[in-house]
Design a protein around this motif. Structure first.
Motif, PDB file in Angstrom:
ATOM      1  N   PHE A 114       0.835  -1.188   0.000  1.00 47.91           N
ATOM      2  CA  PHE A 114       0.000   0.000   0.000  1.00 47.91           C
ATOM      3  C   PHE A 114       0.874   1.243   0.000  1.00 47.91           C
ATOM      4  CE2 PHE A 114      -3.818  -2.330   0.453  1.00 47.91           C
ATOM      5  CZ  PHE A 114      -3.501  -3.434   1.226  1.00 47.91           C
ATOM      6  N   LYS A 144     -14.886   6.670  -5.906  1.00 47.83           N
ATOM      7  CA  LYS A 144     -15.223   5.266  -5.661  1.00 47.83           C
ATOM      8  C   LYS A 144     -16.467   4.920  -6.473  1.00 47.83           C
ATOM      9  CE  LYS A 144     -13.510   5.157  -0.926  1.00 47.83           C
ATOM     10  NZ  LYS A 144     -12.875   6.445  -1.049  1.00 47.83           N
ATOM     11  N   GLY A 158     -16.388   4.643   3.819  1.00 46.69           N
ATOM     12  CA  GLY A 158     -15.275   5.178   3.034  1.00 46.69           C
ATOM     13  C   GLY A 158     -14.553   4.120   2.219  1.00 46.69           C
ATOM     14  N   ASP A 211     -14.946  -5.346  -0.891  1.00 48.82           N
ATOM     15  CA  ASP A 211     -15.781  -6.255  -0.105  1.00 48.82           C
ATOM     16  C   ASP A 211     -15.604  -7.747  -0.387  1.00 48.82           C
ATOM     17  OD1 ASP A 211     -18.970  -5.898  -1.944  1.00 48.82           O
ATOM     18  OD2 ASP A 211     -16.929  -6.358  -2.608  1.00 48.82           O
ATOM     19  N   ILE A 212     -14.608  -8.099  -1.160  1.00 50.37           N
ATOM     20  CA  ILE A 212     -14.444  -9.525  -1.474  1.00 50.37           C
ATOM     21  C   ILE A 212     -14.208 -10.327  -0.192  1.00 50.37           C
ATOM     22  CG2 ILE A 212     -13.060 -11.230  -2.697  1.00 50.37           C
ATOM     23  CD1 ILE A 212     -12.373  -9.019  -4.724  1.00 50.37           C
ATOM     24  N   THR A 232      -6.960   4.555   5.786  1.00 49.42           N
ATOM     25  CA  THR A 232      -7.659   5.805   6.120  1.00 49.42           C
ATOM     26  C   THR A 232      -9.034   5.579   6.715  1.00 49.42           C
ATOM     27  OG1 THR A 232      -8.288   5.810   3.802  1.00 49.42           O
ATOM     28  CG2 THR A 232      -6.546   7.324   4.464  1.00 49.42           C
ATOM     29  N   ARG A 276     -21.119  -2.317   1.777  1.00 46.98           N
ATOM     30  CA  ARG A 276     -19.876  -1.554   1.764  1.00 46.98           C
ATOM     31  C   ARG A 276     -20.123  -0.128   2.190  1.00 46.98           C
ATOM     32  NH1 ARG A 276     -18.235  -2.053  -4.266  1.00 46.98           N
ATOM     33  NH2 ARG A 276     -19.992  -0.665  -4.499  1.00 46.98           N
ATOM     34  N   ASP A 277     -19.072   0.564   2.545  1.00 53.41           N
ATOM     35  CA  ASP A 277     -19.187   2.002   2.842  1.00 53.41           C
ATOM     36  C   ASP A 277     -20.272   2.239   3.890  1.00 53.41           C
ATOM     37  OD1 ASP A 277     -19.854   4.949   0.728  1.00 53.41           O
ATOM     38  OD2 ASP A 277     -18.727   4.719   2.587  1.00 53.41           O
ATOM     39  N   GLY A 304      -6.835  -6.004   5.124  1.00 58.35           N
ATOM     40  CA  GLY A 304      -5.406  -5.879   4.830  1.00 58.35           C
ATOM     41  C   GLY A 304      -4.568  -5.148   5.875  1.00 58.35           C
ATOM     42  N   LEU A 363      -9.948  -2.402   3.793  1.00 53.68           N
ATOM     43  CA  LEU A 363      -8.673  -2.638   3.107  1.00 53.68           C
ATOM     44  C   LEU A 363      -7.846  -1.348   3.079  1.00 53.68           C
ATOM     45  CD1 LEU A 363      -7.626  -5.225   1.729  1.00 53.68           C
ATOM     46  CD2 LEU A 363      -8.270  -4.235  -0.441  1.00 53.68           C
ATOM     47  N   MET A 364      -8.364  -0.295   3.718  1.00 54.59           N
ATOM     48  CA  MET A 364      -7.720   1.016   3.610  1.00 54.59           C
ATOM     49  C   MET A 364      -7.307   1.525   4.985  1.00 54.59           C
ATOM     50  SD  MET A 364     -10.425   2.586   0.898  1.00 54.59           S
ATOM     51  CE  MET A 364      -9.891   4.268   1.103  1.00 54.59           C
TER      52      MET A 364
END
Lengths: 288, 216
Positions: A11, A82, B104, B108-109, B157, B130-131, B185, B154-155
Motif C-alpha cells: 500500500f 469510488k 469510506g 468487499d471480497i 484511512t 460496503r461504505d 489488509g 482494506l484502507m
C-alpha cells in the motif's frame, strides 16, 4: 499443479500525501480528481512530496469503468473517487456498454493532464487498470468470478471488448506523450482466482492484450504489476533480461533509465519505487 | 435403490465441495428430504460439512476466493430447499451477526467470504454491504439482537471507523452484549487490541474459529 507465484500488494501513502497537497498546496479536492489543470498540479506536487521519479495519473482506479458508463461518487475532500453503484448485472449488459469517448468526461481530463505535464517537461506515468479492476467498477465482481467458471466463452467476449478499449486508451496516452504505462489488476490476482483461474485469465486476456499493447504504447515503457508478471511467467510467455544500470539507484530512477530502451519491466510494485537497486541492475522482460 | 442417510449426506457435502451446479445441489437436497431425513442434519452434516471441507482446502491454499464462491452457491441452493423444513427451535438457536465494510471503503471480497463462511457455520448474518456508516452497524446490531459485529476494511484511512463503531456500541449501552471482530489488509491483532475489539482474524476460515471461540 504447481501454483502461480503471487505477490502481496503493498500500500502506498496516497491518502496522507493528498491530504498534505490539499492543506499545504491550496489545491481543492475532489476538483483535482476531475479537472486536468488541478489534476496536473496535484500530480506534480505528489511527485515532489513522495520523491517519485514520475508524475503519476490518475489518483484512482475508477477512470476506465467510469468512461464505460460506470457510476462514480467523489465524496468529500481527498477520500478519492469510488464506485457508487453497479450499472450492470449480467455479462450481456457489459457487452452492450458503449465504447469509450476519449473526447469527453474524466478520461479526457486525465489525458489532457498527461499532455500538460509533458509540455512542462515532466516524466509522466499513466496508471492503467486491468479488466477485473474495471469490471469491479461496473458489476458485482462475484458475477465475474462465477462467470470465469460457468460462462467461459462469454467471459472471453467480455475480455475481448475490454482489450479493445484498453488498447485505444494506451494509444491515446502515447499520443499525449505518456512516458510509461503502469498496468495492474489486483482483483484478478492468483490469490483470488487461484492457479487455474489465473492461468485462464493470463491466456484469455493478459498475454494477448500485452502482446498488442507492445505496438500501441509509442516509445513508452510498460510497467507490469508483479502479480501480472507472475501470471505471465506461469504460462511461459516471459523472457527475463537484466539491464546494467549506470549506478545504484532507486527502482523508479532505474525505470526512467531504461525507458525507450526496453518495453516491459515488472519485478516490483510501483509503490516500492524508492527501493534502491544496490546490485546496479534492473530486471526487464520480453513477451514471447 | 434406496439410499442411506449417510450416502445422501455425503452427496450433499460433495455438491458443495465439488462446486456442483445449483440445480444439482437443490436436487440432492430434495432427494434427501424425500427420504424423510431431518432437514437440520442435512444442513449440518451435509451442506455445512461440505463447506467445512472447502474451508480446509481454502486454508491449504488449494481453494481460492472464486472456488469458495461457487461452493457457497451450491450450499445456498441446498439451504433454500432444506431451511423451510427446519424446526422453529433450530431457527431460534442461531447466533446473529452483523457484518460490513466500514464507511469510506468499497472493497468487499474478503467481507463476503467471511459472511459466507459464518453463515455456513450456522450464524444468521445481516450483511450491511460496503461504505457503511458507523451508526448503521450499531443500529442494526440493536435491531437484530446481534451477538457479533464484524467489520472489514482494506484502507488505512478508514480503519478509524472501527474504533468509532466500538465507541458507539458503548454509548448505546450494548457493548457488553456483542463481540466485535475486525479484519482486512491493514488491520492487525495489535490494532484490534488498541481499539478494544474482541478479536482479529486474518481470513475467512480463521474468522469462523474466532467467532465460535468468542461466543462459546
Amino acid at each position: 499443479m504447481e501454483r502461480v507465484k503471487d505477490w502481496k500488494c503493498t500500500f502506498d501513502n496516497q491518502p496522507a500525501i493528498l491530504a498534505e497537497i490539499a492543506q499545504k498546496r491550496g489545491l481543492e479536492f475532489p476538483r483535482a480528481f476531475t479537472l486536468w489543470e488541478p489534476m496536473s498540479e496535484a500530480a506534480k506536487a505528489y511527485k515532489e512530496i513522495s520523491g517519485s521519479a514520475f508524475c503519476k495519473l490518475p489518483f484512482c482506479h475508477t477512470v476506465e469503468a467510469e468512461a464505460l458508463g460506470g457510476a462514480v461518487k467523489f465524496g468529500e475532500g481527498t477520500s478519492g473517487p469510488k464506485t457508487r453503484e453497479y450499472i450492470c448485472t449480467t455479462l450481456d449488459g457489459l457487452l452492450e456498454l458503449l465504447p469509450v469517448d476519449y473526447s469527453a468526461g474524466r478520461i479526457q481530463e486525465v489525458l489532457r493532464a498527461c499532455r500538460s505535464l509533458k509540455e512542462q517537461g515532466e516524466c509522466v506515468m499513466l496508471k492503467v487498470a486491468g479488466p477485473f479492476t474495471i469490471l469491479n467498477g461496473l458489476i458485482e465482481i462475484e458475477t465475474i468470478y462465477r462467470a470465469l467458471r460457468r460462462e467461459p466463452e462469454k467471459m472471453k467476449q467480455v475480455f475481448h471488448k475490454l482489450e479493445g478499449e484498453l488498447l485505444r486508451y494506451i494509444r491515446e496516452a502515447a499520443a499525449c506523450g505518456a512516458d510509461a504505462i503502469s498496468y495492474a489488476d489486483a482483483p484478478g490476482g492468483a490469490d483470488i482466482l487461484g492457479t487455474k483461474g489465473a492461468i485462464r485469465a493470463a491466456e484469455d486476456f493478459t498475454y494477448p492484450f500485452l502482446k498488442k499493447a507492445e505496438h500501441s504504447a509509442g516509445a513508452g515503457l510498460i510497467l507490469l504489476c508483479p502479480k501480472t508478471t507472475c501470471a505471465l511467467d506461469k504460462i511461459g510467455k516471459v523472457k527475463y533480461n537484466h539491464v546494467r544500470l549506470s549506478k545504484p539507484m532507486t527502482y523508479g530512477e532505474a525505470l526512467r533509465e531504461v525507458m525507450g530502451k526496453v518495453r516491459f519491466a515488472g519485478q516490483m510494485c510501483i509503490n516500492k519505487e524508492a527501493y534502491i537497486l544496490k546490485n546496479q541492475q534492473i530486471e526487464t522482460m520480453e513477451l514471447l | 435403490m434406496e439410499k442411506t442417510k449417510e450416502e445422501l449426506l455425503n452427496r450433499l457435502a460433495e455438491c458443495v465441495v465439488e462446486m456442483a451446479e445449483e440445480e444439482e445441489a437443490a436436487g440432492a437436497a430434495q432427494e434427501y428430504l424425500a427420504e424423510g431425513y431431518p432437514a437440520s442434519d442435512g444442513i449440518m452434516y451435509g451442506l455445512v460439512e461440505g463447506m467445512n471441507q472447502a474451508g480446509v482446502l481454502f486454508d491449504e491454499e488449494e481453494y481460492f476466493v472464486t472456488d469458495i464462491l461457487l461452493c457457497s452457491d451450491a450450499m445456498y441452493a441446498g439451504l433454500e430447499v432444506l431451511k423451510p423444513f427446519l424446526g422453529e427451535e433450530e431457527a431460534a438457536k442461531k447466533r446473529r451477526g452483523v457484518i460490513g465494510v466500514v464507511e469510506g471503503d468499497t472493497h468487499d471480497i474478503g467481507k463476503n467470504l467471511v459472511r459466507i463462511m459464518l453463515e455456513a457455520a450456522g450464524f444468521e448474518m445481516t450483511d450491511l454491504g460496503r461504505d457503511v456508516p458507523p451508526k448503521k452497524f450499531v443500529d442494526t446490531a440493536k435491531e437484530k439482537g446481534a451477538d457479533l459485529v464484524c467489520m472489514s476494511t482494506l484502507m488505512t484511512t478508514t480503519m478509524g471507523g472501527m474504533e468509532t463503531v466500538i465507541s458507539l456500541l458503548e454509548t448505546a449501552g450494548i457493548r457488553d452484549k456483542v463481540k466485535v471482530m475486525v479484519g482486512g489488509g491493514p488491520v492487525s491483532q495489535r490494532f484490534a487490541d488498541r481499539i478494544g475489539a474482541d478479536g482479529y482474524s486474518q481470513n475467512a476460515v480463521e474468522a469462523v474459529k474466532l467467532a465460535k471461540k468468542l461466543l462459546a
